[in-house]
Design a protein around this motif. Structure first.
Motif, PDB file in Angstrom:
ATOM      1  N   ASN A   1      -5.716   7.280  10.841  1.00  0.00           N
ATOM      2  CA  ASN A   1      -5.369   6.114  10.030  1.00  0.00           C
ATOM      3  C   ASN A   1      -4.353   5.300  10.826  1.00  0.00           C
ATOM      4  O   ASN A   1      -3.149   5.527  10.739  1.00  0.00           O
ATOM      5  CB  ASN A   1      -4.796   6.555   8.681  1.00  0.00           C
ATOM      6  CG  ASN A   1      -4.383   5.387   7.803  1.00  0.00           C
ATOM      7  OD1 ASN A   1      -4.661   4.229   8.121  1.00  0.00           O
ATOM      8  ND2 ASN A   1      -3.725   5.678   6.691  1.00  0.00           N
TER       9      ASN A   1
ATOM     10  N   ARG B   1      -1.335   8.785  -8.423  1.00  0.00           N
ATOM     11  CA  ARG B   1      -1.634   7.348  -8.314  1.00  0.00           C
ATOM     12  C   ARG B   1      -3.145   7.177  -8.166  1.00  0.00           C
ATOM     13  O   ARG B   1      -3.896   8.152  -8.117  1.00  0.00           O
ATOM     14  CB  ARG B   1      -0.919   6.727  -7.116  1.00  0.00           C
ATOM     15  CG  ARG B   1      -1.269   7.361  -5.775  1.00  0.00           C
ATOM     16  CD  ARG B   1      -0.687   6.592  -4.602  1.00  0.00           C
ATOM     17  NE  ARG B   1      -0.978   7.221  -3.322  1.00  0.00           N
ATOM     18  CZ  ARG B   1      -2.119   7.098  -2.674  1.00  0.00           C
ATOM     19  NH1 ARG B   1      -3.096   6.355  -3.182  1.00  0.00           N
ATOM     20  NH2 ARG B   1      -2.319   7.705  -1.508  1.00  0.00           N
TER      21      ARG B   1
ATOM     22  N   ARG C   1      -8.438   3.587   1.793  1.00  0.00           N
ATOM     23  CA  ARG C   1      -8.001   4.481   2.870  1.00  0.00           C
ATOM     24  C   ARG C   1      -8.082   5.938   2.444  1.00  0.00           C
ATOM     25  O   ARG C   1      -8.470   6.815   3.224  1.00  0.00           O
ATOM     26  CB  ARG C   1      -6.570   4.155   3.289  1.00  0.00           C
ATOM     27  CG  ARG C   1      -6.422   3.247   4.482  1.00  0.00           C
ATOM     28  CD  ARG C   1      -7.015   1.903   4.276  1.00  0.00           C
ATOM     29  NE  ARG C   1      -6.787   1.020   5.419  1.00  0.00           N
ATOM     30  CZ  ARG C   1      -7.292  -0.209   5.509  1.00  0.00           C
ATOM     31  NH1 ARG C   1      -8.068  -0.676   4.551  1.00  0.00           N
ATOM     32  NH2 ARG C   1      -7.053  -0.968   6.560  1.00  0.00           N
ATOM     33  N   ASP C   2      -7.727   6.216   1.208  1.00  0.00           N
ATOM     34  CA  ASP C   2      -7.837   7.578   0.682  1.00  0.00           C
ATOM     35  C   ASP C   2      -9.286   8.052   0.698  1.00  0.00           C
ATOM     36  O   ASP C   2      -9.581   9.180   1.109  1.00  0.00           O
ATOM     37  CB  ASP C   2      -7.307   7.650  -0.755  1.00  0.00           C
ATOM     38  CG  ASP C   2      -5.818   7.367  -0.856  1.00  0.00           C
ATOM     39  OD1 ASP C   2      -5.047   7.963  -0.087  1.00  0.00           O
ATOM     40  OD2 ASP C   2      -5.433   6.545  -1.707  1.00  0.00           O
TER      41      ASP C   2
ATOM     42  N   GLU D   1       0.844  -1.181   0.000  1.00  0.00           N
ATOM     43  CA  GLU D   1       0.000   0.000   0.000  1.00  0.00           C
ATOM     44  C   GLU D   1       0.887   1.242   0.000  1.00  0.00           C
ATOM     45  O   GLU D   1       1.924   1.266   0.650  1.00  0.00           O
ATOM     46  CB  GLU D   1      -0.904  -0.010   1.237  1.00  0.00           C
ATOM     47  CG  GLU D   1      -1.904   1.128   1.253  1.00  0.00           C
ATOM     48  CD  GLU D   1      -2.961   0.948   2.329  1.00  0.00           C
ATOM     49  OE1 GLU D   1      -2.841   1.599   3.381  1.00  0.00           O
ATOM     50  OE2 GLU D   1      -3.895   0.155   2.112  1.00  0.00           O
ATOM     51  N   PRO D   2       0.502   2.288  -0.726  1.00  0.00           N
ATOM     52  CA  PRO D   2       1.319   3.510  -0.740  1.00  0.00           C
ATOM     53  C   PRO D   2       1.522   4.062   0.671  1.00  0.00           C
ATOM     54  O   PRO D   2       0.625   3.994   1.509  1.00  0.00           O
ATOM     55  CB  PRO D   2       0.480   4.478  -1.588  1.00  0.00           C
ATOM     56  CG  PRO D   2      -0.396   3.609  -2.421  1.00  0.00           C
ATOM     57  CD  PRO D   2      -0.692   2.406  -1.591  1.00  0.00           C
TER      58      PRO D   2
ATOM     59  N   ALA E   1      -1.084   6.580   1.737  1.00  0.00           N
ATOM     60  CA  ALA E   1      -2.495   6.199   1.649  1.00  0.00           C
ATOM     61  C   ALA E   1      -3.266   6.849   2.794  1.00  0.00           C
ATOM     62  O   ALA E   1      -2.863   6.795   3.946  1.00  0.00           O
ATOM     63  CB  ALA E   1      -2.640   4.680   1.704  1.00  0.00           C
TER      64      ALA E   1
ATOM     65  N   ASN F   1      -7.358   4.734  -3.211  1.00  0.00           N
ATOM     66  CA  ASN F   1      -7.739   3.453  -2.615  1.00  0.00           C
ATOM     67  C   ASN F   1      -8.747   3.669  -1.481  1.00  0.00           C
ATOM     68  O   ASN F   1      -9.214   4.788  -1.246  1.00  0.00           O
ATOM     69  CB  ASN F   1      -6.512   2.667  -2.163  1.00  0.00           C
ATOM     70  CG  ASN F   1      -5.758   3.330  -1.023  1.00  0.00           C
ATOM     71  OD1 ASN F   1      -6.275   4.181  -0.305  1.00  0.00           O
ATOM     72  ND2 ASN F   1      -4.510   2.925  -0.839  1.00  0.00           N
TER      73      ASN F   1
END
Length: 398
Positions: free
Chosen positions: A113, A292, A297-298, A55-56, A59, A295
Motif C-alpha cells: 500500500n 470502522r 484500500r481495505d 482516510e484512516p 486503511a 474502504n
C-alpha cells in the motif's frame, strides 16, 4: 527371565518412541506455514483547503488482517497457517529497508500500500518475490511501467473512469464539463476521464482547471456557480483526489446538474453500501475487527491476501512462481463478494472486478452496465483491454 522381560520392555518403548517421533515429523512436514508481508507508506498530503474526511491511518492494514483471520479459519482443516508481518513506515526509504529485512527473513509474498513510485521501487528491489499492489491506482503501473512480479488488486483509474462513463452513457448524459485540480493525481484522473469519454461516445464541452488556493467553505455558494458557467452540459465531472474543492461542487453548479468523479457519484473498488452476494457478512466482520467501515484500500488488501490463500489451498505450496501462474489462469477460485468470479488479467496483472458507483450513503449502480458486451469477459470492458495494453515486460514473462 526377568532380564529378558526388561530387555523386551525397553525394546517396545523404543519402538513406540520412534513411531511417535516419526508421526510428529510427518505432521510437521504436512503443516504449511504461509508468511505474508504487508508494506505501507503514504506521504502526508499537506494542508487541505476543505473539510475532507481523511482516510484512516490503518486503511489497507485492517483488510489484510481480516483476510489472515479468514484464511486461518479454513486453513486449519488443511494444516495451513497464515501469518502477517506488517510494516507501516514513516518514509519511503524506511519502507524499502524494512521490506528488505522481511525478505532476508525468507518472505517472498507481499501486499503493498504505497504510491506508484515506491511500488515500482519495491518490485525492482525484490525480483524473486510476488507483490500485490493494493494502494496505487496509477495506470502506468499496468502499462508501460508494469513489472512481471507485480499484480494489482486495487482498480486503476482507467477502470474507475470507464465504469462511470458506462453509467453516464446509459443515462444519456453525454455532455461533460470537466473540472480538474492541479495535483499530479488529479491530472492523471482527468486523463482517465478523457480516455473514457472517447471510448463511450461522450463529449467534453469544456475543461476548467481549478487553480485557486482559497478555502471554499464560506464562498462556494457565490463562486462555484460562476466558475461552472459553460456551454450547456449534462453532468459535471470532477478530478480532485485530495478533496480540496470537489465537495463544494454539488448543488452549486451554474446549471442544475449532477456531479460525478472523485466527488458526487463516485466509482470505487469498495464501499460500505455494497451488501449483496454475501458482502454484508464481510462488512460486519470487518467492522467488528476495525471499528470502522471497510474502504477500497481495505478490500484491495483483503482480496490480495485471499488470492494468495486461495492459490496456496489449490497448490499446497507457497512457491511464488506457481502462485503467480495460477493467479493469471482461469483456474484460481476467487470470490470477492461482488457477484462474479474475479480473476487477474494475464496481460497486465490487474484484477478484473465489478466497480460500484456510490454516493456517501447509497449504492447507485454497478459497472459493467448491461449492454456493454465483450468477446471474453464483460469485466474487460473496464480499463485497458488486451489490444490496448502497453505492458510488455509483464507479458514477456508469461
Amino acid at each position: 527371565m526377568r532380564h529378558y522381560l526388561l530387555h523386551g520392555l525397553v525394546y517396545l518403548l523404543a519402538l513406540s518412541s520412534a513411531a511417535l517421533l516419526a508421526t510428529e515429523v510427518r505432521a510437521a512436514e504436512d503443516h504449511l506455514e504461509v508468511r505474508i508481508g504487508y508494506l505501507a507508506w503514504q506521504p502526508a498530503l499537506g494542508p487541505l483547503l476543505s473539510n475532507a474526511i481523511p482516510e484512516p491511518e490503518d486503511a489497507g492494514l485492517r483488510g489484510a488482517e481480516l483476510a489472515i483471520g479468514d484464511s486461518n479459519s479454513t486453513g486449519r482443516f488443511l494444516k495451513h497457517s497464515y501469518a502477517l508481518s506488517a510494516v507501516q513506515a514513516a518514509t519511503a526509504a524506511e519502507l524499502l529497508d524494512k521490506a528488505r529485512a522481511l525478505h532476508d527473513q525468507g518472505l517472498r509474498l507481499f501486499v503493498v500500500n504505497a504510491p506508484a513510485e515506491q511500488v515500482l521501487q519495491l518490485a525492482d528491489a525484490l525480483p524473486d518475490s510476488l507483490l500485490f499492489n493494493a494502494g496505487s491506482a496509477d495506470d502506468a503501473l499496468r502499462g508501460a511501467q508494469c513489472r512481471a512480479n507485480l499484480l494489482h488488486s486495487l482498480p486503476n483509474r482507467a477502470m474507475l473512469a470507464d465504469a462511470l462513463a458506462q453509467f453516464l452513457a446509459t443515462r444519456r448524459w453525454q455532455r461533460w464539463l470537466l473540472v480538474s485540480g492541479q495535483q499530479p493525481d488529479d491530472l492523471a484522473y482527468a486523463a482517465a476521464l478523457r480516455r473514457a469519454a472517447g471510448r463511450f461516445g461522450a463529449k467534453i464541452v469544456e475543461e476548467k482547471p481549478w487553480s485557486f488556493d482559497n478555502d471554499q467553505r464560506r464562498s462556494a455558494q457565490a463562486e462555484m456557480p460562476l466558475f461552472t458557467q459553460a456551454s450547456e452540459y449534462d453532468v459535471v465531472l470532477v478530478a480532485d483526489e485530495r478533496g480540496d474543492f470537489g465537495e463544494y461542487l454539488p448543488y452549486n453548479t451554474w446549471y442544475p446538474r449532477p456531479v460525478a468523479g472523485t466527488q458526487g457519484l463516485t466509482p470505487t473498488g469498495w464501499h460500505k453500501t455494497v451488501e449483496t452476494y454475501g458482502a454484508a457478512q464481510l462488512q460486519k466482520r470487518f467492522e467488528a475487527l476495525a471499528g470502522r467501515w471497510m474502504n477500497d484500500r481495505d478490500f484491495a488488501a483483503w482480496i490480495a491476501v485471499r488470492s494468495i490463500a486461495s492459490a496456496v489451498t489449490r497448490l499446497k505450496s507457497t512457491d511464488r512462481t506457481a502462485i503467480r501462474t495460477l493467479a493469471l489462469s482461469a483456474d484460481l477460485p476467487l470470490d470477492g463478494f461482488k457477484g462474479r468470479k474475479l480473476s487477474y488479467r494475464d496481460w497486465d496483472g490487474q484484477l478484473r472486478q465489478p466497480i460500484p458507483l456510490v454516493h456517501p450513503r447509497a449504492l447507485v449502480s454497478t459497472s459493467p452496465q448491461d449492454g456493454f458486451l465483450h468477446p471474453v469477459s464483460e469485466l474487460d470492458s473496464l480499463g485497458f483491454d488486451r489490444p490496448e495494453s502497453a505492458c510488455r515486460q509483464f507479458t514477456a514473462a508469461n
